[in-house]
Write an enzyme that holds these catalytic residues in place. Structure first.
Site, PDB file in Angstrom:
ATOM      1  N   TYR A  43       0.705  -0.925  -0.224  1.00  7.50           N
ATOM      2  CA  TYR A  43       0.172  -0.020   0.051  1.00  7.50           C
ATOM      3  C   TYR A  43       0.633   1.429  -0.017  1.00  7.50           C
ATOM      4  O   TYR A  43       1.147   2.108  -0.906  1.00  7.50           O
ATOM      5  CB  TYR A  43      -1.091  -0.284   1.400  1.00  7.50           C
ATOM      6  CG  TYR A  43      -1.841   1.084   1.240  1.00  7.50           C
ATOM      7  CD1 TYR A  43      -3.273   1.268   0.648  1.00  7.50           C
ATOM      8  CD2 TYR A  43      -1.276   2.221   1.978  1.00  7.50           C
ATOM      9  CE1 TYR A  43      -3.442   1.987   0.699  1.00  7.50           C
ATOM     10  CE2 TYR A  43      -2.108   3.256   1.768  1.00  7.50           C
ATOM     11  CZ  TYR A  43      -3.166   3.240   1.832  1.00  7.50           C
ATOM     12  OH  TYR A  43      -4.116   4.689   1.570  1.00  7.50           O
ATOM     13  N   LYS A 123       3.449   3.306  17.538  1.00  5.08           N
ATOM     14  CA  LYS A 123       2.864   4.473  16.492  1.00  5.08           C
ATOM     15  C   LYS A 123       1.658   2.455  16.418  1.00  5.08           C
ATOM     16  O   LYS A 123       2.207   1.147  16.782  1.00  5.08           O
ATOM     17  CB  LYS A 123       3.082   4.157  15.512  1.00  5.08           C
ATOM     18  CG  LYS A 123       1.370   4.368  14.218  1.00  5.08           C
ATOM     19  CD  LYS A 123       2.388   4.378  12.897  1.00  5.08           C
ATOM     20  CE  LYS A 123       1.382   5.221  11.655  1.00  5.08           C
ATOM     21  NZ  LYS A 123       0.331   2.950  12.011  1.00  5.08           N
TER      22      LYS A 123
END
EC number: 6.5.1.2
Length: 689
Positions: A43, A123
């Site tokens: 992606y 994250k």
């Protein structure tokens, strides 16, 4: 992927179209269906290619460009919640140089001589949320959605353990934002329960968290082991503190869970040391992380940096490298897509990589098999970076067994058995049997009813497959006669496995609702190769109405030169796409089908709804040194107002803003008689706009 430096403008236009469609589909699968179709690394590669193309050809930036969006349009089953401040995603950094570039951009943008402190935190690989409190009482919980409008999950968020329903000593209005996740061990336990109850297992902890939070029945959510961290204050954070570290201290005092693993870095070296620490210890953490987030600590500096379309300039996510595993290639199967493209898929001996069991991987095309010398029974290296369908990186030739089997590219379609026509040089192999091929027909129906096409809710993959298998539908037209067929049949759909009275009623209602459709959606729904949403809109804008569109397409079949030239002159419709359009309408059955659909549907004429402003779609070039603002800040303001900022002057340029020591660009602008203004005039212009 093509070399961006060598690509032509026509090739760039086509590739941008393809990337916009692909990325939109991947966004929908990831954010709405909680079912990623490609790996994070794949992606990111697509997204970065899109960005590089737009930087080289700014005048080709599409209205539906992925760089302008975050997430995906929300589904219809939850109430909508509009975010007062958009919930944008973060840009990515993949190596130390990317991080150094991020730090340098901050210095240049803000004209700083010294390092500005950067707040670093893990994250979390979960689902982003927003929670709003009024007078200290939790009133609204929402998902990110498309970044601007999310889904109302208030009832579900209240079921999360230790999530405050009421807080004291806070402003009248408070927003917090964070990440909802499931810990690794809880995920394994949840999947064990799913298996024992005969239910599908979740692909990974993020999917499990997203699926749990997006339940219509909050009692189901309450049974799931959801946890959360807050990391920002949304619209109200600067009322609480002047920096990120102060904000988290305040939110912790209010009773929220914050991630104690963080670092306020005062140098690049401290940033990289924290990154290495987390990368080394990530497997020891109870939850999944896929990188480190860096953001300017000072809120006043954040305000000056501002945002681009889909992400803040003052923050970035430093991604971890992909996880590598090794397993056995058991077999290679072949899937046939909507336009007849054959795609090989690797069937693997199940392997757990990063807490996820993997048993399949896409091989993209048949040349990939030959290039990597993949053979059945080989031991292969898998890359996973948040993947559901990871990528095969190569073969462990040292472990190659003696009885491996080579894979022969098929000579006949695996669905309809028609002969395939291709040369050894062909990367893409297609079945040319069209709708006579069951796999293509199935995929075409799936595309026709999909969210961005006719948007018929209740006709998902399983339902379409069921209706085709039972002979209830065999083409697009049959969908609109399904109720009539069901009413006259003794074997009612509502009495069949997987259906009920309510689901059938809703399906028929949604089919009826879909009969009112815009011309761009209708053209997109037809499934013409390379006609994505943007090109469908181009065609709709050109022809205006359904009647004119079908009349012109019939003329195209007769080799009418005027219509051929008209299509060729459309920006975005190159020779290759034009051939695809001609091929589609050369098939008599396609024309007949579209005419019959036109008799049933109310296809609305094209209407241009986009708001215009003085700088919308204008191509602006900045040259020379601007006296009071940085070039980056000027560019950001122009783009925010709808302009496209180009690096060079051409006949397409609308405006040149010239500063001190403007050189060749200013000279060329004068030669081309392009409007030229200075910084003072620019500031006046944007103030009035």
């Amino acid at each position: 992927m093509q070399n961006i430096d060598l690509i032509s403008e026509e090739e760039a236009q086509k590739l941008l179209e393809e990337l916009a469609d692909k990325i939109a589909a991947y966004n929908h699968a990831y954010y709405i269906e909680d079912n990623p179709l490609v790996s994070d690394s794949e992606y990111d590669q697509l997204f970065n290619t899109n960005l590089k193309l737009e930087q080289k050809f700014p005048h080709l930036i599409l209205e539906n460009s992925p760089s302008k969006k975050v997430g995906a349009k929300i589904a219809n089953k939850f109430a909508k919640v509009t975010h007062q401040v958009p919930m944008l995603s973060l840009s990515n950094a993949f190596d130390e140089q990317d991080v150094r570039d991020f730090v340098d951009r901050i210095k240049i943008f803000l004209r700083l001589n010294e390092f500005a402190p950067i707040f670093c935190e893990p994250k979390i690989d979960g689902l982003s949320f927003s929670a709003v409190y009024k007078h200290g009482v939790l009133t609204t919980g929402a998902t990110r959605g498309d970044g601007y409008v999310g889904e109302d999950i208030t009832a579900n968020i209240k079921t999360i353990k230790n999530f405050p329903h009421k807080i004291d000593n806070v402003p009248e209005f408070l927003e917090v934002r964070g990440e909802i996740y499931i810990e690794k061990q809880d995920f394994l336990n949840l999947n064990k329960e799913q298996e024992e109850q005969g239910k599908d297992k979740f692909a990974n902890p993020r999917n499990a968290a997203a699926g749990s939070l997006r339940q219509l029945d909050s009692s189901i959510t309450a049974k799931r082991p959801l946890k959360y961290f807050v990391y920002s204050g949304g619209v109200t954070e600067q009322n609480l503190a002047s920096s990120q570290d102060q904000l988290l201290t305040k939110l912790k005092e209010c009773g929220f869970n914050i991630n104690e693993i963080s670092k306020l870095a005062s140098s690049e070296e401290e940033i990289f040391a924290f990154y290495e620490y987390l990368k080394t210890n990530r497997e020891n953490l109870p939850y999944e992380i896929d990188g480190v987030v860096y953001k300017l600590n000072d809120f006043a500096l954040q305000n000056r940096m501002g945002f681009i379309a889909r992400s803040p300039r003052f923050a970035t996510a430093h991604k971890f490298p992909a996880i590598i595993g090794q397993t056995k290639l058991l077999s290679i199967t072949v899937q046939v897509g909507r336009t007849g493209t054959l795609t090989p898929v690797a069937e693997l001996e199940p392997i757990e990589i990063g807490g996820v069991t993997v048993s399949r991987a896409t091989l993209h095309n048949f040349q990939e098999i030959a290039r990597k010398d993949l053979r059945i029974k080989d031991y292969v290296f898998l890359q996973r970076a948040g993947d559901v369908i990871p990528k095969i990186m190569g073969v462990d030739f040292d472990k190659r067994p003696n009885d491996t089997e080579t894979f022969d590219t098929p000579l006949f379609c695996l669905s309809c058995n028609s002969k395939l026509h291709y040369t050894p040089e062909d990367i893409i192999i297609r079945c040319d049997n069209g709708l006579n091929c069951p796999a293509q027909n199935y995929e075409r129906i799936r595309h026709f009813v999909s969210k961005n096409a006719m948007d018929i809710e209740g006709l998902g993959r399983k339902q379409v497959e069921f209706l085709i298998d039972k002979g209830l539908i065999s083409n697009l037209l049959d969908i609109f006669f399904l109720k009539e067929k069901n009413d006259s049949s003794l074997a009612k759909l509502e009495n069949m496995d997987g259906w009920g009275k309510k689901s059938v009623e809703n399906l028929f209602k949604n089919i009826e609702k879909s009969k009112n459709v815009s011309l761009p959606r209708f053209i997109y729904a037809l499934g013409i190769r390379h006609i994505g949403e943007q090109n469908a809109k181009l065609l709709a804008r050109e022809f205006g109405s359904y009647n004119n569109f079908i009349a012109q397409m019939e003329l195209l079949r007769t080799n009418e030169p005027d219509i051929y030239q008209k299509l060729k002159n459309l920006e975005g419709i190159g020779d290759k796409i034009l051939v695809d359009i001609i091929d589609f309408f050369d098939v008599k059955e396609n024309i007949e089908l579209i005419k019959k659909l036109g008799e049933i549907l109310n296809i609305e004429d094209y209407k241009e709804t986009r708001e215009q402003s003085g700088l919308t779609d204008k191509i602006v070039v900045f040259t020379g040194s601007l006296p009071t603002i940085s070039r980056a800040e000027a560019k950001a303001t122009a783009e925010k107002l709808g302009a496209k900022v180009a690096v060079g002057v051409s006949s397409n340029t609308d405006l040149v803003v010239a500063g001190v020591d403007a050189g060749s660009k200013l000279k060329k602008a004068k030669e081309l008689n392009i409007k030229i203004i200075d910084e003072e005039e620019w500031l006046t212009l944007i103030k009035n706009v």
